[in-house]
Design an enzyme around this catalytic site. Structure first.
Site, short mmCIF file in Angstrom:
data_model
loop_
_atom_site.label_atom_id
_atom_site.label_comp_id
_atom_site.label_asym_id
_atom_site.label_seq_id
_atom_site.Cartn_x
_atom_site.Cartn_y
_atom_site.Cartn_z
N GLU A 19 0.85 -1.25 -0.02
CA GLU A 19 -0.10 -0.01 0.04
C GLU A 19 0.95 1.28 0.12
O GLU A 19 1.68 1.36 0.97
CB GLU A 19 -1.01 0.02 1.28
CG GLU A 19 -1.81 1.14 1.25
CD GLU A 19 -3.03 1.19 2.26
OE1 GLU A 19 -3.59 2.16 2.55
OE2 GLU A 19 -3.12 0.09 2.79
N LYS A 23 -7.69 -0.43 11.28
CA LYS A 23 -6.99 -0.62 10.12
C LYS A 23 -5.94 0.09 9.81
O LYS A 23 -4.92 -0.58 9.36
CB LYS A 23 -8.29 -0.50 8.87
CG LYS A 23 -7.80 -1.39 7.47
CD LYS A 23 -7.08 -0.41 6.84
CE LYS A 23 -6.47 -0.95 5.37
NZ LYS A 23 -5.65 -0.12 4.51
N ASP A 40 3.57 -14.25 12.31
CA ASP A 40 2.19 -14.45 12.06
C ASP A 40 1.39 -13.52 11.77
O ASP A 40 0.79 -12.81 12.96
CB ASP A 40 1.88 -15.75 12.78
CG ASP A 40 0.31 -16.31 12.35
OD1 ASP A 40 -0.20 -15.90 11.61
OD2 ASP A 40 0.20 -17.44 12.95
N HIS A 61 -2.15 10.40 0.07
CA HIS A 61 -2.26 9.09 -0.21
C HIS A 61 -2.25 8.74 -1.61
O HIS A 61 -1.37 8.14 -2.21
CB HIS A 61 -3.45 8.19 0.27
CG HIS A 61 -3.95 6.94 -0.10
ND1 HIS A 61 -2.80 5.93 0.30
CD2 HIS A 61 -4.57 6.25 -1.05
CE1 HIS A 61 -3.26 4.69 -0.01
NE2 HIS A 61 -4.15 4.96 -0.96
#
Length: 458
Positions: free
Chosen positions: A96, A274, A290, A388
Site C-alpha cells: 500500500e 485498519k 504470523d 495518499h
C-alpha cells in the site's frame, strides 16, 4: 560491529540517529547500502532483500504445501523512529502506498518529545483445554485448580529447553462456561514463551496435560490449542506529537475529536484500527511473524468490553501537544517459524537490531501508533486522499505501463492534473512518449532520405 549472521553484536544498537534525509532520492540499491551502514551492519547483511535473492523456491517447498512459486512484496524502510531512547530503522513489507512515508513522518513529529515510550506485560501465551460432559462443573473446576502444581510440572516436562531459557508453564485458571451445547469447563494454561511466538510450545503442553485434565475432571477433553487472544502479552506505546508540526491547535483538537469518534462508534473504529494494522502488519510480515495471529489478537482486544472500539487514544496534553497511546496484544517472536527459515525475514530482524521478542513488540506497537497518527492527521488536516493518492500515483503510473524511468514523470502529471486513474495515466504516458519521439527543428527540415525521418519511432 556485527556478527557473521549480519545482526549487531550483543548490546550493539543501530546508529545513534535514524534520520536518513533524502533517502528517497536514491535508487533501491543505494538506499539499501545506506540503511545497512546506518544500522551498523555488514554491507551484504541485507542482500536477501535484493531482487532475485532471499527465499528460494526449494526453501519455500519445505515451508508450505503444494508450492508452485513465490510472490514478492515491497519492503520499505521507515526512518526517524526513536523507541525507548534507541533509534530504529523499521523494515515494512506492504503493497500500500503512503504507509512507509506516513510512519516516517509521524515518527519525526515525536522525536523532539522523546519519541516512543513502551511497556509490556511480558511473554505469556495461553492454551485452552476444553472439557466436555462434566457431571459436576463447579467441583471439577476446584479439583483442577487443586492439581495446579502437578499440571504445571507435566507441562514443563514437555519443553526442558524453554525452561532452560527461563520460560515455562506459570499458572492455570479454570472457567465454567455455559454454551448452547451445554456447560463446559475450560482450563487455561499460562506459559512464558520467552522469545518465541509460542504456538508450538503451548499446543504441545496442552496436548500433554489433556489426559490428566480429563481424568481429574471425570470427563473428556476436546480442543487443546492456544488462544490468539493474547491478552497476557500486551505491548503498550505512547508518544507526544508536536502541535506545530501537526499543523497547529485546530489540527490537534480535530484529531482528538476523530479519536473520540473511533472510541464510540464501531463503524469508524474498524477503519481507524485498519490504519493501525497498516503499520503493525507490515513489520510483522517483514520479520516473518504470523500476521493472522497478530491481527486476530488485536481485533479481539478491540472488542474486549463487548463493543468494538479504537485500539488507540489521542488527547491534548497540558502544553497543547498531542498525546497518543496504544495498547495491543502482540504474539511475535524471534525464534522458530518463518522468522528463522526466511532469509528476508532474517535480514529485516538484523536491520531492526532487536535482541528479544519484547523489543520487537515494542517497535511494532510504536509503528502502529505512528501509522495511526499519520492517518488521523491526514483526515483531520487535508483529507486522506491528497497525500495518499499523490504516492499512489506512482503505482497507477506503473500499472498503466510506464517504464521505471517514466514513472516519475507520469505520476507528476496525473497528480498535477488531479487525474489519478489508470486510463488517465495511459493517456499521459502516450503523450509523453509521443513528445519524446517528435521530430526536432533540425530533423523537420531534413531530406526524405534522412534516416531520422525514415525510421519509425521506437
Amino acid at each position: 560491529m556485527s556478527t557473521t549472521s549480519g545482526r549487531p553484536a550483543p548490546g550493539a544498537r543501530p546508529r545513534a540517529d535514524s534520520r536518513l534525509p533524502k533517502l528517497r532520492d536514491h535508487d533501491p540499491a543505494k538506499r539499501r547500502a545506506l540503511v545497512a551502514q546506518a544500522a551498523g551492519l555488514d554491507a551484504d547483511a541485507l542482500a536477501a532483500l535484493d531482487e532475485g535473492e532471499g527465499l528460494r523456491l526449494a526453501q519455500a517447498d519445505h515451508m508450505v504445501e503444494n508450492v508452485v512459486g513465490l510472490i514478492a512484496i515491497p519492503v520499505g524502510v521507515a526512518t526517524n523512529f526513536l523507541v525507548d531512547g534507541v533509534d530504529r530503522l523499521i523494515p515494512m513489507a506492504t503493497e500500500e502506498p503512503s504507509v512507509v512515508a506516513a510512519a516516517s513522518n509521524a515518527a519525526r513529529m515525536a522525536r523532539d518529545h522523546g519519541g516512543f515510550r513502551t511497556s509490556s506485560t511480558g511473554d505469556v501465551m495461553m492454551a485452552q483445554v476444553q472439557v466436555l460432559d462434566v457431571v459436576d462443573p463447579e467441583a471439577a473446576r476446584l479439583r483442577l485448580l487443586a492439581a495446579k502444581a502437578e499440571l504445571l510440572a507435566l507441562a514443563d516436562a514437555q519443553d526442558p529447553v524453554l525452561a532452560g531459557f527461563g520460560g515455562g508453564a506459570r499458572d492455570i485458571d479454570v472457567r465454567v462456561l455455559p454454551t448452547r451445547a451445554g456447560t463446559q469447563v475450560i482450563l487455561h494454561l499460562h506459559v512464558d514463551v520467552r522469545d518465541a511466538m509460542g504456538a508450538n510450545a503451548v499446543n504441545t503442553m496442552a496436548e500433554a496435560i489433556a489426559p490428566r485434565v480429563a481424568e481429574i475432571a471425570g470427563a473428556r477433553t476436546l480442543l487443546r490449542i492456544l488462544t490468539n487472544k493474547a491478552d497476557r502479552r500486551i505491548a503498550r506505546a505512547s508518544a507526544t506529537f508536536d502541535a506545530e508540526l501537526l499543523g497547529g491547535p485546530q489540527v490537534v483538537a480535530d484529531i482528538v475529536a476523530a479519536s473520540a469518534f473511533a472510541e464510540a462508534d464501531p463503524y469508524r473504529a474498524a477503519t481507524h484500527n485498519k490504519g493501525i494494522m497498516n503499520g503493525i502488519t507490515a513489520v510483522v510480515l517483514a520479520t516473518g511473524n504470523d500476521t493472522r495471529a497478530v491481527e486476530a489478537g488485536c481485533h479481539s482486544h478491540a472488542a474486549r468490553d463487548g463493543q468494538y472500539r479504537a485500539l488507540s487514544r489521542f488527547e491534548q496534553d497540558a502544553d497543547g501537544n498531542l498525546s497518543g497511546s496504544l495498547e495491543v496484544p502482540l504474539a511475535v517472536g524471534l525464534v522458530g517459524g518463518a522468522t528463522r527459515a526466511h532469509p528476508s525475514a532474517q535480514a529485516a530482524v538484523a536491520l531492526l537490531g532487536v535482541e528479544t521478542a519484547r523489543e520487537l513488540a515494542a517497535v511494532i506497537a510504536s509503528v502502529g501508533l505512528a501509522q495511526n497518527l499519520a492517518a488521523c492527521r491526514a483526515l483531520a488536516a487535508e483529507g486522506i486522499q491528497r497525500g495518499h493518492m499523490t504516492l499512489h500515483a506512482r503505482t497507477i503510473a506503473a500499472s498503466a505501463g510506464a517504464a521505471p524511468d517514466e514513472v516519475a514523470a507520469v505520476a507528476a502529471r496525473i497528480v498535477a492534473e488531479r487525474r489519478i486513474r489508470v486510463d488517465d495515466a495511459r493517456e499521459v504516458l502516450a503523450e509523453l512518449r509521443a513528445a519524446s519521439t517528435a521530430p526536432t527543428a533540425s530533423t523537420a527540415s531534413a531530406t526524405p532520405t534522412d534516416p531520422a525521418i525514415q525510421e519509425p519511432p521506437s
